[in-house]
Design a protein around this motif. Structure first.
Motif: not given
Ligand code: HEM
Length: 408
Positions: A12-20
Motif C-alpha cells: 500500500n504505497p503512498p498516494a501520489f501526487p503530493m501537495t505543496r
C-alpha cells in the motif's frame, strides 16, 4: 514486447501526487521518499501503481535513456487523471509526447526559433512589454496583486507576440488553461476547457491561412503546411503546446522569484549592486522553486531497464520528481538554502535529454528582464501581506502563488 502493463500492485504505497504547503519547499513527503531510495513505488488516484524517481543522478538517467518513452498512447502509461480527455491520447503535433525520430522532426522545425541568438533579438521587445506593465502598476498605485498585474501578463503578451496570437483573447486562453491545469477541476469541466482551447488554436490556424501575419504560427503555415510537410491539425497541436508552455510556466516563476528575492534582502542587494549576478540568481530560482515538477515528467519503460539498482520492466510507468531531484543533497550542497552563488545551472528545472525545455532561453530572458526592471524601477517594492497568508496554487499541475499582494 512489454512483459507487463503498468507497475504490479504490491503493498500500500503512498498516494501520489503530493501537495505543496509552503511557497519555498517541494511537498514535505519528498525528503522521506528520497531517503527511502532513488526509485519508490507510489499509488495514483486510479489505484494504479507507478514508480517515482527521487534523486538527481537517476532523474537524469531516466530523462536521457532511449529505453524510456514519453508516448502516452502505450498500454501501461501512467496517468494521474484517467478521466481526462487527454489520458492515453496524443493529439497531432503534441511533440512533448513523442519519442525520436518523430519528436526530432518537430524539434528541428522550432529549434532556431528559440536559440540564444533569436531570443537575444527578442530582448528589446520583452523589455518593452515589461516596462509597459511596470508603467501600468505605477499608474495604478499599490497595493496590487503582482500575479495579475505583472507575473501573468508579461509571459502571456510575449508568447502571443511571438506566435501571432491576439493578446486581446488572453482572458479566454488564460482562464481555460487555469481550469485544466487545476488538478481538482471536475473532469467534465477540465475536458471542456481543453476542447475549447484546441478549437481556439484550430481557428487560429484557419485565420493565418486567410490572413498571414508575422508570427511563428503563420510562418510555419507558409513554410510547412503549404508545402505539405505538416498538417493543419499538427500545426494547431504545436501552437497549443507552445501557447500553454509559454505562458503558464513563466507566469508562476516570476512571482515566486520576486517573493524569494524580497525574502532574501542580502541577495537582492548584491544583485542590485552587480547585475552580472542576475543570470546565476535566475538559475538558482529555477532550481529552488522547480515550479514544473512531475507533471512534465511522465514516462514509461519500453524495455527492461535498471534504475538505481531496481529493475523496471517494460510497460511500467515512471514519474521523475524534478522538485526532489533539485533538492537532492547528493547533487547540491545545502540544497534547501537559497544561494545565488552556488552555480545551479545543472538543475533539472527545464528537464534534460531530448525533451529539455524548448523555451528555456526565452524563459531565462523573461525572468532576467522582469526581475531587473521591477527592482530597478520599484526600489521600495515590498509584500503587502505576510508570507504565511499568501494563497498558493497547491492544487495546480504547475506550482505558483495564486496572488502576490505588493506595495511600494
Ligand atoms: C518542455 C519547464 C518555459 C516550451 C519543458 C520541460 C520542462 C519545462 C521541465 C520538459 C518536459 C519533459 O521532459 O517532457 C519549463 C519551465 C519554464 C518553461 C520551468 C519557465 C520558467 C517555457 C517557455 C516555453 C516553453 C517560455 C515557450 C514556448 C516548452 C516546450 C517543451 C517544454 C515546447 C517541450 C519540448 C520537447 O518535448 O521537445 N519545459 N518551461 N517552456 N517547454 Fe518549457
Amino acid at each position: 514486447s512489454p512483459s507487463s502493463h503498468g507497475v504490479p500492485e504490491v503493498g500500500n504505497p503512498p498516494a501520489f501526487p503530493m501537495t505543496r504547503r509552503c511557497p519555498f519547499s517541494p511537498p514535505e513527503e519528498y525528503r522521506a521518499l528520497r531517503e527511502q531510495g532513488p526509485l519508490v513505488r507510489v499509488r495514483l488516484p486510479s489505484g494504479q501503481h507507478s514508480w517515482v524517481v527521487t534523486r538527481y543522478a537517476e532523474a537524469k538517467q531516466v530523462l536521457t535513456d532511449p529505453r524510456i518513452s514519453t508516448d502516452p498512447t502505450q498500454p501501461g502509461f501512467p496517468t494521474t487523471n484517467p478521466e481526462s480527455c487527454e489520458a492515453g491520447q496524443r493529439p497531432e503535433g503534441q511533440f512533448i509526447d513523442m519519442d525520436p525520430p518523430e519528436h526530432t522532426a518537430y524539434r528541428r522545425m522550432l529549434i532556431s526559433e528559440f536559440s540564444v541568438r533569436r531570443i537575444n533579438q527578442l530582448r528589446p521587445a520583452i523589455q518593452r512589454v515589461v516596462d509597459q506593465r511596470v508603467d501600468a502598476m505605477l499608474a495604478e498605485g499599490g497595493p496590487l496583486d503582482l500575479v495579475e498585474w505583472f507575473g501573468l501578463p508579461v509571459p502571456s503578451i510575449v508568447i502571443c507576440e511571438l506566435l501571432g496570437v491576439p493578446y486581446a483573447d488572453h482572458e479566454y486562453f488564460e482562464s481555460r488553461t487555469r481550469t485544466f491545469a487545476r488538478l481538482t477541476t471536475d473532469p467534465a469541466e477540465a475536458n471542456a476547457a481543453v476542447r475549447e482551447l484546441r478549437g481556439y488554436l484550430a481557428e487560429l490556424v484557419a485565420r493565418v491561412e486567410r490572413e498571414p501575419n508575422d508570427g511563428l504560427v503563420s510562418r510555419l503555415f507558409t513554410e510547412r503546411v503549404a508545402t505539405g510537410e505538416l498538417t493543419r491539425e499538427a500545426l494547431a497541436g504545436m501552437a497549443f503546446l507552445l501557447l500553454l508552455a509559454g505562458h503558464e510556466t513563466t507566469a508562476n516563476m516570476i512571482p515566486l522569484s520576486v517573493l524569494s528575492l524580497l525574502e532574501n534582502p542580502a541577495a537582492l542587494a548584491e544583485i542590485r549592486a552587480d547585475p552580472g549576478l542576475l543570470p546565476g540568481a535566475v538559475e538558482e530560482l529555477l532550481r529552488f522553486h522547480s515550479a514544473v515538477d512531475w507533471v512534465a515528467f511522465d514516462r514509461m519503460a519500453v524495455e527492461d531497464v535498471e534504475i538505481g539498482g531496481q529493475l523496471v520492466r517494460a510497460g511500467e510507468g515512471i514519474y521523475v520528481l524534478g522538485a526532489s531531484a533539485n533538492r537532492d543533497e547528493r547533487a547540491f550542497d545545502r540544497p534547501d538554502e537559497f544561494d545565488i552563488h552556488r552555480g545551479a545551472r545543472n538543475h533539472l528545472a527545464f528537464g534534460n535529454g531530448v525533451h529539455q525545455c524548448l523555451g528555456q532561453n526565452l524563459a531565462r530572458a523573461e525572468l532576467e528582464i522582469a526581475l531587473r526592471t521591477l527592482f530597478e524601477r520599484m526600489p521600495t517594492l515590498r509584500l503587502a501581506r505576510p508570507v504565511a497568508e499568501l494563497p498558493l496554487k497547491s492544487d495546480s499541475a504547475i506550482f505558483g502563488l495564486a496572488e502576490l499582494p505588493v506595495t511600494w
